[in-house]
Design a protein around this motif. Structure first.
Motif, PDB file in Angstrom:
ATOM      1  N   GLY A 114      66.748  28.484  37.857  1.00 33.35           N
ATOM      2  CA  GLY A 114      65.945  29.687  37.684  1.00 33.35           C
ATOM      3  C   GLY A 114      64.463  29.421  37.479  1.00 33.35           C
ATOM      4  N   GLN A 115      63.652  30.188  38.182  1.00 31.90           N
ATOM      5  CA  GLN A 115      62.198  30.114  38.045  1.00 31.90           C
ATOM      6  C   GLN A 115      61.697  31.448  37.508  1.00 31.90           C
ATOM      7  OE1 GLN A 115      60.228  27.303  38.727  1.00 31.90           O
ATOM      8  NE2 GLN A 115      62.252  26.379  38.859  1.00 31.90           N
ATOM      9  N   VAL A 116      60.776  31.375  36.575  1.00 26.78           N
ATOM     10  CA  VAL A 116      60.169  32.567  36.000  1.00 26.78           C
ATOM     11  C   VAL A 116      58.676  32.545  36.273  1.00 26.78           C
ATOM     12  CG1 VAL A 116      61.919  32.872  34.204  1.00 26.78           C
ATOM     13  CG2 VAL A 116      59.929  31.424  33.749  1.00 26.78           C
ATOM     14  N   GLY A 117      58.020  33.631  35.945  1.00 22.53           N
ATOM     15  CA  GLY A 117      56.590  33.741  36.177  1.00 22.53           C
ATOM     16  C   GLY A 117      55.775  33.159  35.045  1.00 22.53           C
ATOM     17  N   SER A 118      55.982  31.880  34.746  1.00 23.08           N
ATOM     18  CA  SER A 118      55.271  31.240  33.643  1.00 23.08           C
ATOM     19  C   SER A 118      53.991  30.570  34.116  1.00 23.08           C
ATOM     20  CB  SER A 118      56.161  30.220  32.938  1.00 23.08           C
ATOM     21  OG  SER A 118      56.520  29.177  33.805  1.00 23.08           O
ATOM     22  N   ARG A 119      52.984  30.720  33.308  1.00 19.46           N
ATOM     23  CA  ARG A 119      51.725  30.039  33.568  1.00 19.46           C
ATOM     24  C   ARG A 119      51.845  28.593  33.104  1.00 19.46           C
ATOM     25  NH1 ARG A 119      47.980  34.795  31.033  1.00 19.46           N
ATOM     26  NH2 ARG A 119      49.491  34.543  29.377  1.00 19.46           N
ATOM     27  N   GLU A 120      50.794  27.812  33.332  1.00 14.57           N
ATOM     28  CA  GLU A 120      50.838  26.384  32.986  1.00 14.57           C
ATOM     29  C   GLU A 120      51.158  26.153  31.511  1.00 14.57           C
ATOM     30  OE1 GLU A 120      48.490  27.706  35.020  1.00 14.57           O
ATOM     31  OE2 GLU A 120      49.252  26.753  36.822  1.00 14.57           O
ATOM     32  N   ASP A 121      50.743  27.085  30.637  1.00 16.22           N
ATOM     33  CA  ASP A 121      51.012  26.916  29.210  1.00 16.22           C
ATOM     34  C   ASP A 121      52.391  27.429  28.807  1.00 16.22           C
ATOM     35  OD1 ASP A 121      50.730  29.679  29.247  1.00 16.22           O
ATOM     36  OD2 ASP A 121      49.026  29.735  27.867  1.00 16.22           O
ATOM     37  N   GLY A 122      53.184  27.904  29.778  1.00 15.94           N
ATOM     38  CA  GLY A 122      54.535  28.369  29.506  1.00 15.94           C
ATOM     39  C   GLY A 122      54.633  29.845  29.167  1.00 15.94           C
ATOM     40  N   SER A 123      53.510  30.508  29.028  1.00 17.74           N
ATOM     41  CA  SER A 123      53.539  31.929  28.693  1.00 17.74           C
ATOM     42  C   SER A 123      53.734  32.768  29.954  1.00 17.74           C
ATOM     43  CB  SER A 123      52.244  32.338  27.987  1.00 17.74           C
ATOM     44  OG  SER A 123      51.140  32.207  28.857  1.00 17.74           O
ATOM     45  N   PRO A 124      54.310  33.979  29.794  1.00 18.34           N
ATOM     46  CA  PRO A 124      54.521  34.819  30.971  1.00 18.34           C
ATOM     47  C   PRO A 124      53.228  35.447  31.475  1.00 18.34           C
ATOM     48  CG  PRO A 124      55.391  35.893  28.998  1.00 18.34           C
ATOM     49  CD  PRO A 124      54.884  34.551  28.583  1.00 18.34           C
ATOM     50  N   GLU A 125      53.173  35.646  32.779  1.00 14.76           N
ATOM     51  CA  GLU A 125      52.084  36.440  33.342  1.00 14.76           C
ATOM     52  C   GLU A 125      52.164  37.831  32.714  1.00 14.76           C
ATOM     53  OE1 GLU A 125      49.570  35.850  35.194  1.00 14.76           O
ATOM     54  OE2 GLU A 125      50.004  33.926  36.114  1.00 14.76           O
ATOM     55  N   PRO A 126      51.027  38.462  32.406  1.00 13.87           N
ATOM     56  CA  PRO A 126      51.077  39.740  31.702  1.00 13.87           C
ATOM     57  C   PRO A 126      51.617  40.918  32.516  1.00 13.87           C
ATOM     58  CG  PRO A 126      48.801  38.998  31.989  1.00 13.87           C
ATOM     59  CD  PRO A 126      49.689  37.931  32.524  1.00 13.87           C
ATOM     60  N   SER A 127      51.343  40.979  33.814  1.00 12.62           N
ATOM     61  CA  SER A 127      51.844  42.118  34.591  1.00 12.62           C
ATOM     62  C   SER A 127      53.130  41.715  35.308  1.00 12.62           C
ATOM     63  CB  SER A 127      50.794  42.595  35.606  1.00 12.62           C
ATOM     64  OG  SER A 127      50.820  41.813  36.775  1.00 12.62           O
ATOM     65  N   PHE A 128      53.998  42.689  35.548  1.00 11.38           N
ATOM     66  CA  PHE A 128      55.266  42.396  36.205  1.00 11.38           C
ATOM     67  C   PHE A 128      55.059  41.809  37.604  1.00 11.38           C
ATOM     68  CE2 PHE A 128      58.896  43.456  38.875  1.00 11.38           C
ATOM     69  CZ  PHE A 128      59.854  42.707  38.221  1.00 11.38           C
ATOM     70  N   GLU A 129      54.191  42.428  38.396  1.00 16.53           N
ATOM     71  CA  GLU A 129      53.965  41.906  39.749  1.00 16.53           C
ATOM     72  C   GLU A 129      53.462  40.470  39.708  1.00 16.53           C
ATOM     73  OE1 GLU A 129      51.529  42.698  43.906  1.00 16.53           O
ATOM     74  OE2 GLU A 129      51.654  44.315  42.439  1.00 16.53           O
ATOM     75  N   ASP A 130      52.578  40.164  38.763  1.00 14.63           N
ATOM     76  CA  ASP A 130      52.090  38.780  38.641  1.00 14.63           C
ATOM     77  C   ASP A 130      53.202  37.829  38.229  1.00 14.63           C
ATOM     78  OD1 ASP A 130      49.570  39.595  39.409  1.00 14.63           O
ATOM     79  OD2 ASP A 130      48.754  39.637  37.367  1.00 14.63           O
ATOM     80  N   GLN A 131      54.136  38.294  37.378  1.00  9.55           N
ATOM     81  CA  GLN A 131      55.285  37.451  37.026  1.00  9.55           C
ATOM     82  C   GLN A 131      56.119  37.141  38.267  1.00  9.55           C
ATOM     83  OE1 GLN A 131      58.008  38.129  33.791  1.00  9.55           O
ATOM     84  NE2 GLN A 131      56.398  39.078  32.543  1.00  9.55           N
TER      85      GLN A 131
END
Length: 111
Positions: free
Chosen positions: A3-20
């Protein structure tokens, strides 16, 4: 691919759903590329959504942009109540291009 999620380099989620969703597909593409595959090699997709009714249209728009037209891989969408702070996750099965040794006809196979 796991599984892949919309995580940024620091592991936090992208703030908007489309960006995730876009980040999850980008992360997936990186794993596929490392394995010598691409989006065209995907044969099965499973996606997890925290609010499928509200999210599916966005996911399908990104899918159409990135994966293109038919033939489409099998696709299963699952509603989930918790994805560790994320709202979208994608996992796939992809074929690995290349030559593989043929099965030994002297070995019995359960299938």
């Amino acid at each position: 691919m796991s599984g892949q999620v919309g995580s940024r380099e620091d592991g936090s989620p992208e703030p908007s759903f489309e960006d995730q969703v876009r980040r999850a597909f980008a992360n997936l593409e990186g794993v596929l590329t490392a394995a010598g595959c691409g989006f065209d090699d995907i044969v099965d997709v499973t996606t997890f959504h925290t609010n499928p009714d509200a999210q599916l249209e966005t996911v399908m728009a990104v899918r159409a942009e990135l994966l293109g037209g038919p033939p489409y891989p099998n696709w299963t969408a699952i509603g989930a109540t918790w994805l560790a702070g994320f709202d979208f996750e994608i996992k796939v099965i992809a074929r690995v291009p290349g030559d593989f040794p043929k099965a030994d006809p002297g070995i019995s196979h359960p299938c």
